[in-house]
Design a protein around this motif. Structure first.
Motif, short mmCIF file in Angstrom:
data_model
loop_
_atom_site.label_atom_id
_atom_site.label_comp_id
_atom_site.label_asym_id
_atom_site.label_seq_id
_atom_site.Cartn_x
_atom_site.Cartn_y
_atom_site.Cartn_z
N LEU A 180 0.83 -0.98 -0.37
CA LEU A 180 -0.12 0.15 0.11
C LEU A 180 1.03 1.69 0.08
O LEU A 180 0.54 2.56 -0.90
CB LEU A 180 -0.49 -0.15 1.67
N VAL A 181 2.01 1.14 0.93
CA VAL A 181 2.64 2.47 0.98
C VAL A 181 3.43 2.93 -0.40
O VAL A 181 3.38 4.16 -1.32
CB VAL A 181 3.57 2.24 2.07
N ASP A 182 4.33 1.56 -1.09
CA ASP A 182 4.63 1.04 -2.42
C ASP A 182 3.81 2.07 -3.15
O ASP A 182 4.18 3.02 -4.08
CB ASP A 182 5.21 0.15 -2.41
N ARG A 183 1.94 1.94 -3.74
CA ARG A 183 0.99 2.56 -4.49
C ARG A 183 0.89 3.33 -3.87
O ARG A 183 -0.55 4.08 -4.41
CB ARG A 183 0.51 1.29 -4.78
N LYS A 184 1.27 4.25 -3.12
CA LYS A 184 0.33 4.97 -2.11
C LYS A 184 -1.04 5.63 -2.16
O LYS A 184 -1.72 6.25 -2.49
CB LYS A 184 0.93 6.84 -3.49
N MET A 185 -1.34 3.91 -1.45
CA MET A 185 -2.82 3.79 -0.90
C MET A 185 -2.79 3.88 0.22
O MET A 185 -2.50 3.79 0.68
CB MET A 185 -2.99 2.39 -1.78
N LYS A 186 -3.69 4.16 0.47
CA LYS A 186 -4.62 4.08 2.01
C LYS A 186 -5.52 3.54 2.57
O LYS A 186 -5.93 2.55 1.36
CB LYS A 186 -5.07 5.61 2.02
N LYS A 187 -5.47 2.72 3.21
CA LYS A 187 -6.73 1.55 3.69
C LYS A 187 -7.64 1.68 3.37
O LYS A 187 -8.36 0.65 3.02
CB LYS A 187 -6.33 1.08 5.23
N LYS A 188 -8.36 3.16 3.51
CA LYS A 188 -9.61 3.44 2.79
C LYS A 188 -9.29 2.56 1.20
O LYS A 188 -10.61 2.31 0.77
CB LYS A 188 -9.82 5.17 2.65
N ASP A 189 -9.34 3.30 0.37
CA ASP A 189 -8.43 2.97 -1.43
C ASP A 189 -8.64 1.23 -1.05
O ASP A 189 -9.31 0.92 -2.52
CB ASP A 189 -7.12 3.56 -1.49
N LEU A 190 -8.09 0.51 -0.16
CA LEU A 190 -8.00 -1.00 -0.27
C LEU A 190 -10.01 -1.14 0.47
O LEU A 190 -9.79 -1.86 -0.77
CB LEU A 190 -7.07 -1.78 -0.30
N GLU A 191 -10.23 -0.67 1.05
CA GLU A 191 -11.33 -1.23 0.96
C GLU A 191 -12.22 -0.63 -0.07
O GLU A 191 -13.16 -1.69 -0.51
CB GLU A 191 -11.99 -0.21 1.94
N GLU A 192 -12.22 0.28 -0.43
CA GLU A 192 -12.99 0.39 -1.60
C GLU A 192 -13.08 -0.12 -2.95
O GLU A 192 -13.02 -1.20 -3.76
CB GLU A 192 -13.43 2.01 -2.43
N ALA A 193 -11.22 -0.45 -2.89
CA ALA A 193 -11.18 -1.64 -4.49
C ALA A 193 -11.27 -2.86 -4.21
O ALA A 193 -12.11 -3.90 -5.20
CB ALA A 193 -9.10 -0.86 -4.66
N ALA A 194 -11.49 -3.36 -3.36
CA ALA A 194 -11.28 -4.71 -2.68
C ALA A 194 -12.83 -5.01 -2.28
O ALA A 194 -12.96 -6.51 -1.57
CB ALA A 194 -10.55 -5.60 -1.85
N HIS A 195 -13.50 -4.26 -2.13
CA HIS A 195 -14.73 -3.94 -1.65
C HIS A 195 -15.04 -4.90 -0.02
O HIS A 195 -16.05 -6.07 -0.47
CB HIS A 195 -15.98 -4.94 -2.69
N ILE A 196 -13.88 -4.29 0.75
CA ILE A 196 -14.03 -5.08 2.16
C ILE A 196 -14.84 -4.25 3.07
O ILE A 196 -14.56 -3.20 2.49
CB ILE A 196 -12.63 -6.02 2.47
N SER A 197 -14.90 -4.64 3.94
CA SER A 197 -15.52 -3.33 5.19
C SER A 197 -14.60 -3.26 6.11
O SER A 197 -13.45 -3.47 5.59
CB SER A 197 -16.41 -4.34 5.94
N HIS A 198 -15.14 -1.75 6.91
CA HIS A 198 -14.26 -1.02 7.80
C HIS A 198 -13.29 -2.30 8.42
O HIS A 198 -12.24 -2.59 8.98
CB HIS A 198 -14.58 -0.04 8.13
N TYR A 199 -14.60 -3.47 9.18
CA TYR A 199 -13.93 -4.29 9.99
C TYR A 199 -13.65 -5.41 10.07
O TYR A 199 -12.58 -5.65 10.58
CB TYR A 199 -15.43 -4.55 10.70
N GLN A 200 -13.25 -5.64 8.15
CA GLN A 200 -12.40 -6.84 8.23
C GLN A 200 -10.33 -6.03 8.00
O GLN A 200 -9.83 -6.45 8.02
CB GLN A 200 -12.60 -7.05 6.17
N MET A 201 -10.61 -5.32 7.31
CA MET A 201 -9.90 -3.94 7.35
C MET A 201 -8.59 -3.89 8.78
O MET A 201 -8.21 -3.68 9.06
CB MET A 201 -9.74 -2.25 7.25
#
Length: 69
Positions: free
Chosen positions: A12-33
């Motif tokens: 995520l750091v290498d791709r300049k992504m935040k956890k919220k970006d991954l949540e949206e991209a992978a369609h996972i919940s905040h609880y899973q994160m």
């Protein structure tokens, strides 16, 4: 056996992504994160969704840590 997702955070750091970006991209919940951030057990469905979203394999995002005896 414990699990570590440090590799995922490095990606995520290498791709300049935040956890919220991954949540949206992978369609996972905040609880899973939350579970990922705290090295808790997650389902293979979540791992698969993350790998698909990032274009990686499971061993690229996680390590198994043997229990101390």
């Amino acid at each position: 056996m414990a699990v570590s997702y440090k590799k995922l955070w490095h990606i995520l750091v290498d791709r300049k992504m935040k956890k919220k970006d991954l949540e949206e991209a992978a369609h996972i919940s905040h609880y899973q994160m939350y579970k990922l951030a705290n090295d808790k057990d997650i389902t293979t469905d979540v791992i698969g969704a993350i790998c698909t979203a990032l274009g990686v394999e499971p061993n690229d995002i996680m390590d198994f840590i043997p229990d101390k005896k």
